[in-house]
Scaffold this motif. Structure first.
Motif, PDB file in Angstrom:
ATOM      1  N   ALA A 236       2.339   4.820  -8.386  1.00 34.26           N
ATOM      2  CA  ALA A 236       3.650   4.297  -8.004  1.00 34.26           C
ATOM      3  C   ALA A 236       4.546   5.406  -7.464  1.00 34.26           C
ATOM      4  O   ALA A 236       5.241   5.230  -6.455  1.00 34.26           O
ATOM      5  CB  ALA A 236       4.312   3.622  -9.206  1.00 34.26           C
ATOM      6  N   GLY A 237       4.554   6.562  -8.123  1.00 38.69           N
ATOM      7  CA  GLY A 237       5.385   7.670  -7.661  1.00 38.69           C
ATOM      8  C   GLY A 237       4.908   8.254  -6.351  1.00 38.69           C
ATOM      9  O   GLY A 237       5.704   8.527  -5.449  1.00 38.69           O
ATOM     10  N   GLY A 238       3.588   8.434  -6.214  1.00 38.49           N
ATOM     11  CA  GLY A 238       3.064   9.017  -4.984  1.00 38.49           C
ATOM     12  C   GLY A 238       3.288   8.143  -3.771  1.00 38.49           C
ATOM     13  O   GLY A 238       3.605   8.641  -2.689  1.00 38.49           O
ATOM     14  N   LEU A 239       3.149   6.835  -3.935  1.00 41.59           N
ATOM     15  CA  LEU A 239       3.322   5.912  -2.816  1.00 41.59           C
ATOM     16  C   LEU A 239       4.778   5.597  -2.522  1.00 41.59           C
ATOM     17  O   LEU A 239       5.071   4.896  -1.558  1.00 41.59           O
ATOM     18  CB  LEU A 239       2.559   4.613  -3.077  1.00 41.59           C
ATOM     19  N   THR A 240       5.697   6.101  -3.348  1.00 45.41           N
ATOM     20  CA  THR A 240       7.119   5.908  -3.071  1.00 45.41           C
ATOM     21  C   THR A 240       7.505   6.553  -1.750  1.00 45.41           C
ATOM     22  O   THR A 240       8.493   6.164  -1.121  1.00 45.41           O
ATOM     23  CB  THR A 240       7.967   6.489  -4.225  1.00 45.41           C
ATOM     24  N   PHE A 241       6.720   7.535  -1.313  1.00 42.32           N
ATOM     25  CA  PHE A 241       6.980   8.195  -0.033  1.00 42.32           C
ATOM     26  C   PHE A 241       6.951   7.194   1.112  1.00 42.32           C
ATOM     27  O   PHE A 241       7.665   7.349   2.111  1.00 42.32           O
ATOM     28  CB  PHE A 241       5.932   9.290   0.188  1.00 42.32           C
ATOM     29  N   ILE A 242       6.118   6.149   0.982  1.00 43.82           N
ATOM     30  CA  ILE A 242       6.060   5.089   1.988  1.00 43.82           C
ATOM     31  C   ILE A 242       7.000   3.978   1.533  1.00 43.82           C
ATOM     32  O   ILE A 242       6.821   3.433   0.445  1.00 43.82           O
ATOM     33  CB  ILE A 242       4.636   4.540   2.148  1.00 43.82           C
ATOM     34  N   PRO A 243       8.014   3.640   2.300  1.00 47.71           N
ATOM     35  CA  PRO A 243       9.017   2.676   1.843  1.00 47.71           C
ATOM     36  C   PRO A 243       8.406   1.364   1.365  1.00 47.71           C
ATOM     37  O   PRO A 243       7.533   0.798   2.033  1.00 47.71           O
ATOM     38  CB  PRO A 243       9.882   2.459   3.101  1.00 47.71           C
ATOM     39  N   TYR A 244       8.849   0.919   0.205  1.00 48.79           N
ATOM     40  CA  TYR A 244       8.495  -0.363  -0.405  1.00 48.79           C
ATOM     41  C   TYR A 244       7.066  -0.411  -0.951  1.00 48.79           C
ATOM     42  O   TYR A 244       6.779  -1.209  -1.842  1.00 48.79           O
ATOM     43  CB  TYR A 244       8.678  -1.533   0.578  1.00 48.79           C
ATOM     44  N   VAL A 245       6.173   0.396  -0.416  1.00 46.32           N
ATOM     45  CA  VAL A 245       4.763   0.307  -0.808  1.00 46.32           C
ATOM     46  C   VAL A 245       4.570   0.755  -2.242  1.00 46.32           C
ATOM     47  O   VAL A 245       3.848   0.120  -3.022  1.00 46.32           O
ATOM     48  CB  VAL A 245       3.884   1.131   0.151  1.00 46.32           C
ATOM     49  N   GLY A 246       5.207   1.866  -2.627  1.00 43.89           N
ATOM     50  CA  GLY A 246       5.031   2.376  -3.979  1.00 43.89           C
ATOM     51  C   GLY A 246       5.487   1.394  -5.037  1.00 43.89           C
ATOM     52  O   GLY A 246       4.790   1.167  -6.036  1.00 43.89           O
ATOM     53  N   ALA A 247       6.662   0.795  -4.817  1.00 41.34           N
ATOM     54  CA  ALA A 247       7.193  -0.147  -5.798  1.00 41.34           C
ATOM     55  C   ALA A 247       6.304  -1.379  -5.919  1.00 41.34           C
ATOM     56  O   ALA A 247       6.027  -1.855  -7.034  1.00 41.34           O
ATOM     57  CB  ALA A 247       8.610  -0.552  -5.403  1.00 41.34           C
ATOM     58  N   LEU A 301      10.563   1.165   8.899  1.00 39.20           N
ATOM     59  CA  LEU A 301       9.513   0.618   9.767  1.00 39.20           C
ATOM     60  C   LEU A 301       8.975   1.670  10.723  1.00 39.20           C
ATOM     61  O   LEU A 301       7.775   1.726  11.002  1.00 39.20           O
ATOM     62  CB  LEU A 301      10.059  -0.581  10.543  1.00 39.20           C
ATOM     63  N   TRP A 302       9.871   2.522  11.242  1.00 34.12           N
ATOM     64  CA  TRP A 302       9.446   3.595  12.139  1.00 34.12           C
ATOM     65  C   TRP A 302       8.568   4.586  11.388  1.00 34.12           C
ATOM     66  O   TRP A 302       7.564   5.075  11.912  1.00 34.12           O
ATOM     67  CB  TRP A 302      10.672   4.280  12.734  1.00 34.12           C
ATOM     68  N   LEU A 307       3.192   6.921  10.241  1.00 33.68           N
ATOM     69  CA  LEU A 307       2.115   7.263   9.316  1.00 33.68           C
ATOM     70  C   LEU A 307       0.820   6.552   9.685  1.00 33.68           C
ATOM     71  O   LEU A 307      -0.259   7.156   9.665  1.00 33.68           O
ATOM     72  CB  LEU A 307       2.526   6.911   7.886  1.00 33.68           C
ATOM     73  N   SER A 308       0.921   5.266  10.036  1.00 31.14           N
ATOM     74  CA  SER A 308      -0.282   4.503  10.397  1.00 31.14           C
ATOM     75  C   SER A 308      -0.892   5.026  11.693  1.00 31.14           C
ATOM     76  O   SER A 308      -2.106   5.246  11.779  1.00 31.14           O
ATOM     77  CB  SER A 308       0.071   3.017  10.535  1.00 31.14           C
ATOM     78  N   ALA A 309      -0.055   5.233  12.700  1.00 29.11           N
ATOM     79  CA  ALA A 309      -0.563   5.646  14.006  1.00 29.11           C
ATOM     80  C   ALA A 309      -1.174   7.037  13.946  1.00 29.11           C
ATOM     81  O   ALA A 309      -2.300   7.259  14.413  1.00 29.11           O
ATOM     82  CB  ALA A 309       0.570   5.601  15.037  1.00 29.11           C
TER      83      ALA A 309
END
Length: 366
Positions: A236-247, A301-302, A307-309
């Protein structure tokens, strides 16, 4: 004489092509230098603060290096082995979790769990697939990361690069500033300051948010008695870097584990859910506003797109440079938009009407 805009665009385009070609062809080679440079950039404000307290740059850098070494040793000896152990246990327990879920659905939704139904077949294969492939997947991720660059070389080179770049950071910045085109130096410096503001506000702040939230979730979940609390909190903490994904991922994983472990004990399940509610409240109202700021110029979103691209195009190295490149592109796009809004293409006849008045004012001033 200032170069024409077309020539400037050509030179900057060539520089961009060289940059992306280097990422494509030299990703494995430059990875330690990118990581070392990122660490030096992250720690430079701390070194500057120690200098203002009276330490020399060399002593400040040595102090930071010593503290960082002690922290990583403690993490490597105390936290990482526990994370690996919990991950292995979670993979091994997955079939049993799937079986309990199947029994629960069979008891309450028998029509969904008839033999041959999609849900039944999916649940039967899910647990075994996770058990069979989970460890293999983790090993594949590790081995693919190791194949990018030799692990031993990575461990040795990154601290050395970070140390020397942190030691010489101010001199390097001054040297690069001396190479700027004289006609455009003030404007380039202004753009660089905006980029630094975005990066310092987001990267430094967001890394701090990830560490604080990850520690909070892991400690709170373990104190609440969740069996895999450390690994759930770390995710949860590590994925917080990506908005909304960690939560989302951390909350679903933790509450799902709580339902499996504490089924019937609604107080314990409520405590686990409450931990994530409290964490999200603290992140949105206390931690992120203080450490990141209300607006750093990187829309979620940007950031997700970048990150994906970059991860798809350049792999792990691309994900490392995605945020800085996204920040640069964002600042340059806003700069170009400001110039467009001030220019003749946007303003049309209004710009032509203002031009004689401007010339007249300049003539009177002369």
């Amino acid at each position: 004489m200032t170069l024409p805009a077309r020539a400037q665009l050509t030179y900057w385009g060539i520089a961009a092509v060289i940059f992306f070609a280097a990422l494509w062809w030299l990703g494995a080679v430059i990875l330690p230098f990118l990581v070392g440079g990122a660490i030096a950039y992250f720690l430079d404000p701390l070194a500057d603060r120690l200098e203002r307290m009276g330490l020399s740059r060399a002593l400040a850098t040595a102090t930071i290096a010593l503290v960082a070494t002690l922290v990583f040793v403690v993490i490597g000896l105390a936290v990482i082995p526990m994370l690996v152990r919990q991950l292995s246990q979670l993979v091994a327990t997955a079939p049993e979790m799937a079986l309990h879920l199947q029994e629960f659905l069979t008891a309450r939704f028998p029509s969904m769990m008839e033999p041959g139904s999609v849900v039944n077949e999916t649940l039967l294969s899910l647990g075994e697939a996770v058990k069979a492939r989970g460890g293999e997947l983790a090993q594949t991720v590790l081995s693919s990361a190791m194949s990018v660059v030799n692990f031993v070389v990575f461990i040795v080179v990154v601290p050395v690069v970070a140390f020397y770049m942190l030691l010489d950071w101010d001199r390097m910045v001054a040297k690069v500033d001396g190479w700027l085109p004289r006609d455009h130096a003030p404007q380039v410096r202004a753009i660089a300051r905006q980029i630094d503001k975005v990066l310092s506000g987001f990267v430094r702040g967001q890394v701090s948010v990830c560490v604080i939230l990850g520690s909070f979730y892991a400690i709170a979940l373990m104190l609440a008695g969740l069996n895999f609390g450390l690994i759930a909190g770390a995710i949860a903490g590590g994925l917080t870097f990506i908005p909304y994904v960690g939560a989302v991922i951390g909350g679903v994983l933790s509450i799902g584990l709580a339902l499996y472990q504490f089924w019937g004990d609604w107080m314990s399940i409520g405590i686990i859910a409450g931990i994530f509610v409290a964490g999200q409240f603290l992140e949105g109202n206390v931690i992120t506003p203080r450490l990141v700021g209300s607006s750093v110029g990187l829309h979620p979103l940007w950031l997700i797109f970048a990150l994906s691209a970059f991860g798809t195009l350049f792999g792990f190295v691309g994900m490392l440079v995605a945020v800085p490149v996204a920040a640069v592109i964002g600042v340059l796009a806003r700069f170009a938009l400001d110039r467009y809004l001030e220019g003749r293409l946007y303003r049309g006849l209004e710009a032509l009407q203002d031009q004689p008045a401007t010339l007249a004012d300049e003539t009177e001033g002369a």
